[in-house]
Design a protein around this motif. Structure first.
Motif, PDB file in Angstrom:
ATOM      1  N   GLU A  41      14.904 -19.810  -5.903  1.00 17.41           N
ATOM      2  CA  GLU A  41      15.086 -19.148  -7.190  1.00 17.41           C
ATOM      3  C   GLU A  41      13.804 -18.410  -7.589  1.00 17.41           C
ATOM      4  O   GLU A  41      13.841 -17.284  -8.084  1.00 17.41           O
ATOM      5  CB  GLU A  41      15.462 -20.200  -8.251  1.00 17.41           C
ATOM      6  N   HIS A  42      12.656 -19.079  -7.363  1.00 17.63           N
ATOM      7  CA  HIS A  42      11.351 -18.474  -7.688  1.00 17.63           C
ATOM      8  C   HIS A  42      11.061 -17.264  -6.784  1.00 17.63           C
ATOM      9  O   HIS A  42      10.681 -16.193  -7.277  1.00 17.63           O
ATOM     10  CB  HIS A  42      10.242 -19.523  -7.534  1.00 17.63           C
ATOM     11  N   VAL A  43      11.260 -17.432  -5.494  1.00 16.21           N
ATOM     12  CA  VAL A  43      10.934 -16.336  -4.564  1.00 16.21           C
ATOM     13  C   VAL A  43      11.808 -15.105  -4.855  1.00 16.21           C
ATOM     14  O   VAL A  43      11.313 -13.967  -4.854  1.00 16.21           O
ATOM     15  CB  VAL A  43      11.068 -16.802  -3.096  1.00 16.21           C
ATOM     16  N   ASN A  68       7.481 -14.035   1.532  1.00 19.84           N
ATOM     17  CA  ASN A  68       6.755 -15.095   2.255  1.00 19.84           C
ATOM     18  C   ASN A  68       5.499 -15.582   1.533  1.00 19.84           C
ATOM     19  O   ASN A  68       4.741 -16.359   2.116  1.00 19.84           O
ATOM     20  CB  ASN A  68       6.385 -14.579   3.649  1.00 19.84           C
ATOM     21  N   HIS A  69       5.297 -15.176   0.277  1.00 21.57           N
ATOM     22  CA  HIS A  69       4.022 -15.502  -0.379  1.00 21.57           C
ATOM     23  C   HIS A  69       3.830 -17.010  -0.529  1.00 21.57           C
ATOM     24  O   HIS A  69       2.724 -17.500  -0.466  1.00 21.57           O
ATOM     25  CB  HIS A  69       3.897 -14.795  -1.737  1.00 21.57           C
ATOM     26  N   ASP A  70       4.921 -17.744  -0.727  1.00 22.45           N
ATOM     27  CA  ASP A  70       4.822 -19.198  -0.927  1.00 22.45           C
ATOM     28  C   ASP A  70       5.365 -19.986   0.271  1.00 22.45           C
ATOM     29  O   ASP A  70       5.664 -21.179   0.143  1.00 22.45           O
ATOM     30  CB  ASP A  70       5.633 -19.606  -2.169  1.00 22.45           C
ATOM     31  N   LEU A  71       5.489 -19.322   1.410  1.00 20.67           N
ATOM     32  CA  LEU A  71       6.106 -19.978   2.575  1.00 20.67           C
ATOM     33  C   LEU A  71       5.407 -21.289   2.935  1.00 20.67           C
ATOM     34  O   LEU A  71       6.038 -22.232   3.434  1.00 20.67           O
ATOM     35  CB  LEU A  71       6.092 -19.005   3.767  1.00 20.67           C
ATOM     36  N   GLY A  72       4.107 -21.360   2.658  1.00 23.29           N
ATOM     37  CA  GLY A  72       3.360 -22.583   2.966  1.00 23.29           C
ATOM     38  C   GLY A  72       3.911 -23.815   2.266  1.00 23.29           C
ATOM     39  O   GLY A  72       3.630 -24.947   2.677  1.00 23.29           O
ATOM     40  N   LYS A  73       4.701 -23.619   1.213  1.00 23.69           N
ATOM     41  CA  LYS A  73       5.288 -24.763   0.504  1.00 23.69           C
ATOM     42  C   LYS A  73       6.400 -25.437   1.314  1.00 23.69           C
ATOM     43  O   LYS A  73       6.889 -26.501   0.939  1.00 23.69           O
ATOM     44  CB  LYS A  73       5.842 -24.315  -0.848  1.00 23.69           C
ATOM     45  N   PHE A  74       6.797 -24.787   2.397  1.00 25.99           N
ATOM     46  CA  PHE A  74       7.850 -25.314   3.272  1.00 25.99           C
ATOM     47  C   PHE A  74       7.372 -26.554   4.027  1.00 25.99           C
ATOM     48  O   PHE A  74       8.146 -27.450   4.352  1.00 25.99           O
ATOM     49  CB  PHE A  74       8.230 -24.207   4.258  1.00 25.99           C
ATOM     50  N   ALA A 106       3.480 -10.123  -9.910  1.00 29.00           N
ATOM     51  CA  ALA A 106       4.898 -10.516  -9.827  1.00 29.00           C
ATOM     52  C   ALA A 106       5.027 -12.046  -9.826  1.00 29.00           C
ATOM     53  O   ALA A 106       5.908 -12.613 -10.482  1.00 29.00           O
ATOM     54  CB  ALA A 106       5.528  -9.918  -8.567  1.00 29.00           C
ATOM     55  N   ASP A 107       4.143 -12.692  -9.112  1.00 31.47           N
ATOM     56  CA  ASP A 107       4.163 -14.159  -9.034  1.00 31.47           C
ATOM     57  C   ASP A 107       3.830 -14.779 -10.399  1.00 31.47           C
ATOM     58  O   ASP A 107       4.472 -15.732 -10.849  1.00 31.47           O
ATOM     59  CB  ASP A 107       3.142 -14.607  -7.983  1.00 31.47           C
ATOM     60  N   LEU A 108       2.842 -14.204 -11.049  1.00 31.93           N
ATOM     61  CA  LEU A 108       2.419 -14.667 -12.377  1.00 31.93           C
ATOM     62  C   LEU A 108       3.577 -14.519 -13.371  1.00 31.93           C
ATOM     63  O   LEU A 108       3.879 -15.430 -14.154  1.00 31.93           O
ATOM     64  CB  LEU A 108       1.232 -13.805 -12.819  1.00 31.93           C
TER      65      LEU A 108
HETATM   66 FE   LIG Z   1       4.858 -18.163  -6.173  1.00 32.38          FE
END
Ligand SMILES: [Fe+2]
Length: 254
Positions: free
Chosen positions: A63-65, A99-105, A198-200
């Motif tokens: 939802e966030h991405v 892919n900005h938050d892909l590390g959360k995977f 955009a993330d903010l």
């Molecule tokens: Fe994010």
């Protein structure tokens, strides 16, 4: 916040549609293969592991991405409307946001967050997730970029910098890139700023949705009129002021 099954699937299809529409070349199929392979993990992944952070619920990540991608496309247009150079592509905007938050995977064998085994933390703090200690420590941008290398997915320089720097100055490690005073060492495209904004924006929307009404609807006791030496008469004045926050937290977790 909770998402029902239909909402989870709708969000997932929107996520995949961004790849199908905007990503080209062989990495389009590689991304689809990877995300589809770990479909269940991604569909249920939260965006954060603590309720105080944003989108801490099953489905919160996708939802966030999706929100970051949508915002990034519009923020990109805004920057261009104001005359910044168009020296990155729309595909790079979507790839970096996607892919900005892909590390959360986590990694291929280990999820980054697991259901919290501590009933006390779930009941009293609403912490339904806990970090998976099997995972090596890496920052989210580092892990995301590392995963992309493992998948053999090429990343352009603009995308690399945008993913790496997406937390802006919230991450001290980004200072050499973002606090440069000489033209030669300043970023050559606006993409990292666009992804950060955009993330903010997305995280702020998610925070407001979760918290603002709860905080505003909680009655806060009016402060007592100040009197001379009132600090001596009331040795713990801050406790009453914190009652509102305590009540808000209690109503959230119940
Ligand atoms: Fe994010």
């Amino acid at each position: 916040m909770t998402l029902n099954e239909e909402q989870l699937l709708t969000n997932w299809n929107t996520f995949l549609d961004y790849i199908k529409e905007y990503i080209t070349g062989e990495r389009k199929q590689k991304l689809l293969d990877f995300y589809n392979k770990y479909e269940e993990r991604f569909i249920l992944l939260p965006a954060s592991h603590k309720p105080q952070y944003h989108n801490c619920f099953p489905g919160g990540y996708v939802e966030h991405v999706n929100r970051v991608i949508k915002a990034a496309l519009q923020v990109n247009q805004l920057w261009q409307d104001f005359g910044t150079k168009s020296n990155h592509t729309v595909e790079e905007v979507v790839f970096a946001a996607l892919n900005h938050d892909l590390g959360k995977f986590g990694d291929f064998a280990n999820e980054a967050v697991l259901p919290n085994p501590s009933e006390w933390h779930v009941k009293n703090r609403g912490e339904i997730y806990t970090f998976n200690t099997q995972l090596d420590y890496m920052t989210v941008p580092d892990r995301g970029l590392w995963l992309l290398t493992q998948l053999g997915i090429s990343v352009s320089k603009n995308e690399y910098l945008a993913i790496k720097l997406h937390d802006g100055l919230y991450d001290e490690a980004n200072k050499p890139y973002l606090m440069s005073w000489s033209p030669e060492t300043k970023l050559r495209t606006s993409l990292p700023y666009i992804i950060h904004q955009a993330d903010l924006l997305a995280a702020r929307v998610e925070f407001e949705r979760e918290w603002i009404d709860k905080l505003n609807n909680t009655p806060v006791e009016a402060p007592k009129p100040a009197t001379t030496n009132s600090y001596k008469q009331d040795p713990k004045p801050q406790i009453k002021e914190n009652e509102g926050l305590k009540n808000a937290m209690a109503s959230f977790f119940n």
